[in-house]
Design an enzyme around this catalytic site. Structure first.
Site, PDB file in Angstrom:
ATOM      1  N   ASP A   1      72.228  31.665  90.189  1.00  0.00           N
ATOM      2  CA  ASP A   1      72.205  30.226  90.440  1.00  0.00           C
ATOM      3  C   ASP A   1      73.191  29.885  91.548  1.00  0.00           C
ATOM      4  OD1 ASP A   1      71.679  27.440  89.953  1.00  0.00           O
ATOM      5  OD2 ASP A   1      73.591  27.353  88.888  1.00  0.00           O
TER       6      ASP A   1
ATOM      7  N   LYS B   1      80.155  41.294  87.347  1.00  0.00           N
ATOM      8  CA  LYS B   1      81.615  41.118  87.232  1.00  0.00           C
ATOM      9  C   LYS B   1      82.086  42.188  86.250  1.00  0.00           C
ATOM     10  CE  LYS B   1      85.441  38.904  88.162  1.00  0.00           C
ATOM     11  NZ  LYS B   1      86.061  38.888  89.503  1.00  0.00           N
TER      12      LYS B   1
ATOM     13  N   ASP C   1      82.486  37.727  93.022  1.00  0.00           N
ATOM     14  CA  ASP C   1      83.406  37.024  93.929  1.00  0.00           C
ATOM     15  C   ASP C   1      83.357  37.640  95.320  1.00  0.00           C
ATOM     16  OD1 ASP C   1      84.548  39.307  92.794  1.00  0.00           O
ATOM     17  OD2 ASP C   1      86.567  38.474  92.643  1.00  0.00           O
TER      18      ASP C   1
ATOM     19  N   ASP D   1      72.403  29.108  95.943  1.00  0.00           N
ATOM     20  CA  ASP D   1      72.772  27.884  96.666  1.00  0.00           C
ATOM     21  C   ASP D   1      73.580  28.239  97.912  1.00  0.00           C
ATOM     22  OD1 ASP D   1      71.596  26.165  94.781  1.00  0.00           O
ATOM     23  OD2 ASP D   1      73.279  24.770  94.862  1.00  0.00           O
TER      24      ASP D   1
ATOM     25  N   TYR E   1      72.719  30.994  80.134  1.00  0.00           N
ATOM     26  CA  TYR E   1      71.846  29.818  80.098  1.00  0.00           C
ATOM     27  C   TYR E   1      71.107  29.723  78.764  1.00  0.00           C
ATOM     28  CZ  TYR E   1      72.024  28.236  84.977  1.00  0.00           C
ATOM     29  OH  TYR E   1      72.405  27.703  86.167  1.00  0.00           O
TER      30      TYR E   1
HETATM   31  C1  IPM Z   1      68.296  25.870  89.846  1.00  0.00           C
HETATM   32  C2  IPM Z   1      68.947  24.651  89.249  1.00  0.00           C
HETATM   33  C3  IPM Z   1      68.806  24.710  87.733  1.00  0.00           C
HETATM   34  C4  IPM Z   1      69.502  25.961  87.262  1.00  0.00           C
HETATM   35  C5  IPM Z   1      69.346  23.471  86.994  1.00  0.00           C
HETATM   36  C6  IPM Z   1      68.712  22.196  87.495  1.00  0.00           C
HETATM   37  C7  IPM Z   1      69.188  23.601  85.514  1.00  0.00           C
HETATM   38  O1  IPM Z   1      70.273  24.559  89.655  1.00  0.00           O
HETATM   39  O2  IPM Z   1      67.082  26.056  89.643  1.00  0.00           O
HETATM   40  O3  IPM Z   1      68.992  26.625  90.520  1.00  0.00           O
HETATM   41  O4  IPM Z   1      70.723  25.973  87.094  1.00  0.00           O
HETATM   42  O5  IPM Z   1      68.809  26.971  87.056  1.00  0.00           O
HETATM   43 MG    MG Z   2      70.834  26.010  91.082  1.00  0.00          MG
END
Ligand code: IPM
Ligand code: MG
Length: 356
Positions: free
Chosen positions: A248, A192, A224, A252, A143
């Site tokens: 990240d 990884k 993975d 999710d 990032y």
């Molecule tokens: C998160 C989001 C951010 C990230 C984006 C919006 C830049 O997905 O906070 O997880 O990737 O960190």
């Molecule tokens: Mg995210």
């Protein structure tokens, strides 16, 4: 003078509505537990671009630095999607993480009892209860690495770099080990290392740090495999520590196991008390202004703020208990189930205040 000074970064889309509800709950918690909060607002993301031309004005960084903690709604939206990468709303989010040195991102994945059936994962796979803490490195890796465009074999090409220093890995590992010590003393480091050199350094360093935490049971998973294990047997996890990009993605995934991305809070810490708190979901521009957004992730982010930054653990517990209680009867549309009462964003905020 108030006991705490909080900067609000309401942001875009549903950001303002959900932050307003969370502020209501924080004030109510203050009344009940005997503390007062003073608020200041600053611009971040699309609203900042519209007002100042940049997603992260200097004034925003200064205001955040002058406060005890920051509460963030969400940033981004289709209106700003075609801007170049460095002035998109998301660049503001990465910018504030970097500017405030928020290297440790804590993303708990918990299922509130009444929401068990909202999880797409079968009950028998979830087992008793889900309680995973993902610790994501937030100010390094791909990032923040160098990137660019160039020509390769006459073709336009693009590149990004994943790089970690030992110091960066060590400090995030320590945060994760410290958390594991307060929980079930189990830490999974995700990398990884079968392919990436940066992951091999990650693994070596985590192993080195583990010598200071002999009570914590450490294991390593390739990313993975971890993605697969999260849906196969989520109960095996206590604390997970991983890089910025893997965190990240995995957070999710873990949020969905918990039923709805509208429920999950996060804390971004700089190592000391100061932190930035935000729901892990986005700005949901499609439902912005309709009053139907789920404010619970932001309300639960306030609970994390009370616990990690403001030393008000009892108030944090009370907010979490109030949320669990309200969920037995009331739901915003995203988590609605038959037999429940459907409520708006604002009603949900009021109900949590009442249950407090
Ligand atoms: C998160 C989001 C951010 C990230 C984006 C919006 C830049 O997905 O906070 O997880 O990737 O960190
Ligand atoms: Mg995210």
């Amino acid at each position: 003078m108030a006991d705490y000074k909080i900067t609000l970064l309401k942001g875009d889309g549903i950001g303002p509505e959900i932050v307003n509800q969370a502020v209501k709950v924080l004030d109510k918690a203050g009344e009940k537990f005997g503390f007062s909060v003073e608020y200041d607002e600053a611009l971040l993301g699309g609203c900042a671009i519209d007002a100042t031309g940049v997603p992260l004005p200097d004034e925003t960084v200064a205001k955040c630095k002058a406060s005890d903690s920051v509460l963030l709604g969400a940033v981004g939206g289709p209106k700003w999607d075609t801007l170049p990468g460095n002035i998109r709303p998301e660049a503001g989010l990465l910018g504030i993480r970097g500017a405030l040195g928020l290297f440790a991102n804590l993303r708990p994945s918990v299922i509130f009892g009444p929401l068990k059936s909202a999880s797409p994962i079968k009950d028998e796979i979830i087992g008793g209860n889900l309680d995973i803490m993902i610790v994501r490195e937030l100010t390094g890796g791909i990032y923040f690495g160098e990137r660019g465009r160039k020509e390769v074999d006459g073709q336009p090409a693009a590149w990004d770099t994943e790089m970690y220093t030992v110091a960066e890995i060590e400090r995030i590992a320590r945060v994760a080990f410290d958390l594991a010590m307060k929980r079930n003393k189990k830490l999974t480091s995700v990398d990884k290392a079968n392919v990436l050199e940066s992951s091999r350094l990650w693994r070596e360093t985590v192993i080195k740090v583990s010598k200071d935490y002999p009570e914590v049971e450490l294991n390593h998973l390739y990313v993975d495999n971890c993605a697969m294990q999260l849906v196969r047997n989520p109960g095996q996890f206590d604390v997970i520590v991983t890089s910025n990009i893997f965190g990240d993605i995995l957070s999710d995934e873990a949020s969905m196991i918990a039923g709805s991305i509208g429920m999950l809070a996060s804390a971004s810490l700089a190592g000391e008390k100061f932190g930035l708190y935000e729901p892990i979901h986005g700005s949901a521009p499609d439902i912005a202004g309709l009053g139907i957004a789920n404010p619970l992730a932001t309300i639960l982010s306030v609970a994390m703020m009370l616990r990690y930054s403001l030393d008000q653990g009892k108030a944090a517990d009370a907010i979490e208990a109030a949320v669990a209680k309200v969920l037995e009867t009331y739901r915003t549309p995203d988590i609605y189930e038959d037999g429940m009462t459907k409520v708006s964003c604002e009603e949900m905020g009021d109900l949590v205040c009442k249950a407090l």
